[in-house]
Design a protein around this motif. Structure first.
Motif, PDB file in Angstrom:
ATOM      1  N   ARG A  80     -12.605  27.257  52.737  1.00  0.00           N
ATOM      2  CA  ARG A  80     -12.365  26.386  53.886  1.00  0.00           C
ATOM      3  C   ARG A  80     -10.882  26.049  53.933  1.00  0.00           C
ATOM      4  O   ARG A  80     -10.220  25.952  52.900  1.00  0.00           O
ATOM      5  CB  ARG A  80     -13.211  25.114  53.786  1.00  0.00           C
ATOM      6  CG  ARG A  80     -14.707  25.399  53.831  1.00  0.00           C
ATOM      7  CD  ARG A  80     -15.509  24.129  53.743  1.00  0.00           C
ATOM      8  NE  ARG A  80     -16.924  24.392  53.892  1.00  0.00           N
ATOM      9  CZ  ARG A  80     -17.866  23.463  53.914  1.00  0.00           C
ATOM     10  NH1 ARG A  80     -17.535  22.185  53.785  1.00  0.00           N
ATOM     11  NH2 ARG A  80     -19.136  23.788  54.052  1.00  0.00           N
ATOM     12  N   HIS A  82      -7.728  23.517  55.270  1.00  0.00           N
ATOM     13  CA  HIS A  82      -7.275  22.203  55.737  1.00  0.00           C
ATOM     14  C   HIS A  82      -5.816  22.326  56.149  1.00  0.00           C
ATOM     15  O   HIS A  82      -5.040  23.052  55.512  1.00  0.00           O
ATOM     16  CB  HIS A  82      -7.394  21.160  54.629  1.00  0.00           C
ATOM     17  CG  HIS A  82      -8.805  20.781  54.297  1.00  0.00           C
ATOM     18  ND1 HIS A  82      -9.102  19.638  53.573  1.00  0.00           N
ATOM     19  CD2 HIS A  82      -9.996  21.369  54.585  1.00  0.00           C
ATOM     20  CE1 HIS A  82     -10.422  19.555  53.427  1.00  0.00           C
ATOM     21  NE2 HIS A  82     -10.975  20.604  54.029  1.00  0.00           N
ATOM     22  N   GLU A 100     -10.809  22.923  59.040  1.00  0.00           N
ATOM     23  CA  GLU A 100     -11.913  21.985  58.872  1.00  0.00           C
ATOM     24  C   GLU A 100     -11.437  20.542  59.009  1.00  0.00           C
ATOM     25  O   GLU A 100     -12.102  19.712  59.638  1.00  0.00           O
ATOM     26  CB  GLU A 100     -12.554  22.182  57.493  1.00  0.00           C
ATOM     27  CG  GLU A 100     -13.702  21.229  57.206  1.00  0.00           C
ATOM     28  CD  GLU A 100     -14.199  21.347  55.777  1.00  0.00           C
ATOM     29  OE1 GLU A 100     -15.407  21.579  55.607  1.00  0.00           O
ATOM     30  OE2 GLU A 100     -13.381  21.204  54.839  1.00  0.00           O
ATOM     31  N   GLN A 125     -13.300  17.236  65.946  1.00  0.00           N
ATOM     32  CA  GLN A 125     -12.375  17.644  64.893  1.00  0.00           C
ATOM     33  C   GLN A 125     -12.260  16.545  63.839  1.00  0.00           C
ATOM     34  O   GLN A 125     -11.981  15.390  64.153  1.00  0.00           O
ATOM     35  CB  GLN A 125     -11.002  17.932  65.489  1.00  0.00           C
ATOM     36  CG  GLN A 125      -9.924  18.258  64.481  1.00  0.00           C
ATOM     37  CD  GLN A 125     -10.142  19.614  63.821  1.00  0.00           C
ATOM     38  OE1 GLN A 125     -10.259  20.628  64.494  1.00  0.00           O
ATOM     39  NE2 GLN A 125     -10.183  19.614  62.489  1.00  0.00           N
ATOM     40  N   ASP A 126     -12.470  16.908  62.580  1.00  0.00           N
ATOM     41  CA  ASP A 126     -12.282  15.964  61.486  1.00  0.00           C
ATOM     42  C   ASP A 126     -10.795  15.789  61.199  1.00  0.00           C
ATOM     43  O   ASP A 126     -10.048  16.775  61.096  1.00  0.00           O
ATOM     44  CB  ASP A 126     -12.971  16.463  60.219  1.00  0.00           C
ATOM     45  CG  ASP A 126     -14.479  16.299  60.265  1.00  0.00           C
ATOM     46  OD1 ASP A 126     -14.999  15.779  61.273  1.00  0.00           O
ATOM     47  OD2 ASP A 126     -15.150  16.686  59.293  1.00  0.00           O
TER      48      ASP A 126
END
Length: 236
Positions: A80, A82, A100, A125-126
């Motif tokens: 993932r 970031h 992510e 969206q985080d």
């Protein structure tokens, strides 16, 4: 084995992961509540792949132009991504949905632009809100006071999921000198959580890097961004 003398990425990664685990246990925390983000700035896709083979599951990129080819090259890996660097508003469109979590939302205007782009992409969206805990003039981020004043306004951004806070403290010679800044972020998150702003959570604290991640874990970090201790020293 010491991380500074370990020969391989796999060995250094295992040392970092073990230190996170042991530090968490020593202060009564569940190690499973802490995620290691491998900071992969200036690290080739091949070297990132070595880390993935050794257990890395989250990579953090600072620069979009460097991240895109790596994400493509590693698309078949269980990894993932970031976004952990400074984000310009003109690049938001290309960051939303590709990462992510965006760690570096440093203004309400940037948050609004991410919300707009996330709405256009039909996602939520985080994000994490970046806090300049030490008030450094050379760093971006909300001041603690500013964030407390503006916090209620984030509830209107319906295509963001605000998950917590991020900080980069001033460089220090002794990791213990960073403790006050990590504690400040944790205490700020507690005050913001008590405001009970709808659709906003304070469950994540992104803090700690290669030189001080163990102190950050002691102070409540849930995401630690470690590059040099895993991949070795790189050019700035």
């Amino acid at each position: 084995m010491d991380v500074r003398t370990a020969d391989s990425i796999a060995d250094r990664l295992r040392i970092v992961m073990d230190r996170i685990r042991q530090t968490a246990l020593a202060v009564g925390r569940d190690p499973n509540g802490i995620r290691l983000v491998g900071a992969t700035k200036k690290v080739s896709a091949e070297r990132v792949r070595e880390a993935v083979a050794a257990g890395l599951r989250v990579a953090g990129e600072n620069r979009l132009q460097e991240a895109i080819p790596k994400i493509q090259a590693l698309r078949d890996e269980p990894l993932r991504w970031h976004f952990i660097g400074h984000l310009q508003r003109r690049k938001v469109r290309d960051v939303v949905a590709r990462f992510e979590v965006i760690h570096s939302v440093d203004t309400l205007e940037l948050a609004s632009e991410i919300d707009r782009r996330a709405q256009a992409a039909a996602i939520r969206q985080d994000v994490l809100l970046e806090v300049n805990v030490a008030g450094e003039s050379t760093k971006a981020g909300f001041s603690p006071h500013q964030l407390e004043e503006q916090f209620a306004q984030f509830s209107g951004l319906t295509h963001l999921r605000i998950r917590g806070l991020m900080t980069i403290p001033p460089p220090v010679d002794d990791p213990e000198q960073a403790r006050i800044h990590f504690r400040t972020l944790r205490e700020l998150a507690g005050r913001l959580s008590a405001l009970a702003v709808p659709e906003v959570a304070m469950t994540e604290l992104s803090m700690g890097m290669s030189s001080d991640y163990e102190v950050a874990v002691e102070e409540g970090a849930t995401l630690v961004r470690v590059g040099t201790a895993i991949f070795g020293r790189r050019d700035a």
